[in-house]
Design a protein around this motif. Structure first.
Motif, PDB file in Angstrom:
ATOM      1  N   UNK A 180       0.793  -1.179   0.141  1.00 22.15           N
ATOM      2  CA  UNK A 180      -0.048   0.171   0.005  1.00 22.15           C
ATOM      3  C   UNK A 180       0.740   1.344  -0.008  1.00 22.15           C
ATOM      4  N   UNK A 181       0.539   2.161  -0.888  1.00 18.39           N
ATOM      5  CA  UNK A 181       1.287   3.394  -0.924  1.00 18.39           C
ATOM      6  C   UNK A 181       2.593   3.313  -1.821  1.00 18.39           C
ATOM      7  N   UNK A 182       2.844   2.182  -2.463  1.00 20.00           N
ATOM      8  CA  UNK A 182       4.172   2.115  -2.980  1.00 20.00           C
ATOM      9  C   UNK A 182       4.204   2.874  -4.361  1.00 20.00           C
ATOM     10  N   UNK A 183       5.379   3.513  -4.481  1.00 19.89           N
ATOM     11  CA  UNK A 183       5.688   3.891  -5.840  1.00 19.89           C
ATOM     12  C   UNK A 183       6.911   3.292  -6.611  1.00 19.89           C
ATOM     13  N   UNK A 184       6.833   3.294  -7.756  1.00 17.48           N
ATOM     14  CA  UNK A 184       8.046   2.403  -8.766  1.00 17.48           C
ATOM     15  C   UNK A 184       9.365   2.649  -7.837  1.00 17.48           C
TER      16      UNK A 184
ATOM     17  N   UNK B  16       0.361   6.254  -7.238  1.00 18.40           N
ATOM     18  CA  UNK B  16       1.009   6.805  -6.036  1.00 18.40           C
ATOM     19  C   UNK B  16       2.324   7.928  -6.732  1.00 18.40           C
ATOM     20  N   UNK B  17       2.497   7.531  -7.792  1.00 19.59           N
ATOM     21  CA  UNK B  17       3.824   8.160  -8.363  1.00 19.59           C
ATOM     22  C   UNK B  17       3.209   9.792  -9.118  1.00 19.59           C
ATOM     23  N   UNK B  18       2.009   9.672  -9.499  1.00 23.22           N
ATOM     24  CA  UNK B  18       1.527  10.865  -9.988  1.00 23.22           C
ATOM     25  C   UNK B  18       1.585  12.094  -8.798  1.00 23.22           C
TER      26      UNK B  18
ATOM     27  N   UNK C  36       8.789  12.061 -16.861  1.00 22.68           N
ATOM     28  CA  UNK C  36       9.899  11.572 -17.446  1.00 22.68           C
ATOM     29  C   UNK C  36      10.724  11.079 -16.249  1.00 22.68           C
ATOM     30  N   UNK C  37      10.527  11.770 -15.098  1.00 27.63           N
ATOM     31  CA  UNK C  37      11.460  10.937 -13.844  1.00 27.63           C
ATOM     32  C   UNK C  37      10.413  10.014 -13.522  1.00 27.63           C
TER      33      UNK C  37
ATOM     34  N   UNK D  20      -2.929  14.419 -10.194  1.00 24.30           N
ATOM     35  CA  UNK D  20      -3.710  13.141 -10.826  1.00 24.30           C
ATOM     36  C   UNK D  20      -3.979  13.157 -12.296  1.00 24.30           C
ATOM     37  N   UNK D  21      -4.172  14.607 -12.772  1.00 28.07           N
ATOM     38  CA  UNK D  21      -4.560  14.907 -14.262  1.00 28.07           C
ATOM     39  C   UNK D  21      -3.587  14.584 -15.071  1.00 28.07           C
ATOM     40  N   UNK D  22      -2.328  14.338 -14.562  1.00 33.06           N
ATOM     41  CA  UNK D  22      -1.216  14.223 -15.794  1.00 33.06           C
ATOM     42  C   UNK D  22      -1.175  12.615 -16.161  1.00 33.06           C
ATOM     43  N   UNK D  23      -2.079  11.935 -15.638  1.00 31.71           N
ATOM     44  CA  UNK D  23      -2.145  10.284 -16.075  1.00 31.71           C
ATOM     45  C   UNK D  23      -2.014  10.110 -17.452  1.00 31.71           C
ATOM     46  N   UNK D  24      -2.659  10.840 -18.430  1.00 29.78           N
ATOM     47  CA  UNK D  24      -2.296  10.764 -19.782  1.00 29.78           C
ATOM     48  C   UNK D  24      -0.884  10.811 -20.357  1.00 29.78           C
TER      49      UNK D  24
END
Length: 249
Positions: A106-110, A135-137, A145-146, A186-190
């Protein structure tokens, strides 16, 4: 916080959905004018042409074919691994698979998934499925890019340890307007999904688009937060992954 063969790229995704979703997002943001919108549409259309993405079929999105039963899900995913965050963790919470297949937190980012990647490698799976981004967003925001760089690092670890094991990268699901209004990053998902498509082409992985499972559903599959999904989503998602990877019961 949050509840492939290497020598050939296989994109079995309904590209119209992911492009349409991205275009709608880009064209409806309050600070975009018509010229910028048209520029973004052209960029996404060019991506479709240059990456050689197939539009796929109804069967490939998990919504137009027979779902796997609970027993079949366990059979087809035996000996494989799914790595991810709380959305992935719910596969175990709902009882579809166990922790010998699902490696999540839970809460993990890559970028922070080193332990999970090591655990997955130690399991010596036949196929690896990865599902990060929710979570990365909130961590990377507009710096997609990061996020892609962090994802690339983890993929390289798997490919080095398991050079003959195909890797499948799940998309970031569409996020509701209400959730984006609450948390604009969150809006950067595309943009993130666009980066993942290119990353899969670069790394010889397979990108799996699950978008139509939620967008074409007759029921609302979202939790109240507009980002996580309810239990009914999971057999559809697992069926889609199995179909894309050619897993058989």
């Amino acid at each position: 916080m949050k509840k492939q063969p290497k020598n050939k790229v296989l994109f079995l995704i309904p590209v119209g959905v992911i492009l349409a979703g991205a275009v709608i997002f880009l064209c409806t943001r309050g600070n975009e004018n018509d010229s910028v919108c048209k520029e973004n549409v052209a960029r996404l259309q060019a991506l479709k042409q240059t990456t050689g993405i197939s539009s796929g079929s109804d069967a490939s999105d998990g919504s137009g074919s027979t779902l796997l039963s609970d027993v079949e899900i366990r059979q087809v995913f035996a000996g494989n691994v799914i790595i991810g965050d709380s959305i992935t963790e719910s596969i175990v919470e709902y009882g579809y698979l166990d922790t010998d297949v699902v490696v999540s937190k839970r809460g993990l980012n890559v970028g922070a998934a080193d332990d999970q990647i090591s655990t997955a490698i130690a399991l010596n799976p036949s196929h690896v499925f990865m599902a990060f981004g929710s979570n990365d967003l909130e961590i990377y925001g507009s710096a997609s890019s990061e996020f892609i760089d962090a994802y690339r690092t983890q993929i390289k670890k798997i490919q080095t340890a398991l050079p003959d094991v195909p890797i499948y990268i799940n998309c970031i699901l569409p996020i509701t307007d209400e959730a984006i209004a609450q948390t604009p990053d969150l809006g950067y998902y595309p943009d993130y999904n666009e980066g993942l498509i290119k990353l899969c082409q670069e790394m010889g992985c397979t990108f799996i688009d699950n978008s139509t499972i939620v967008t074409d559903s007759s029921e609302n599959l979202y939790e109240p937060d507009g980002e996580h999904v309810i239990q009914d989503y999971y057999p559809k998602w697992l069926t889609n992954m199995a179909q894309i990877a050619g897993l058989k019961a």
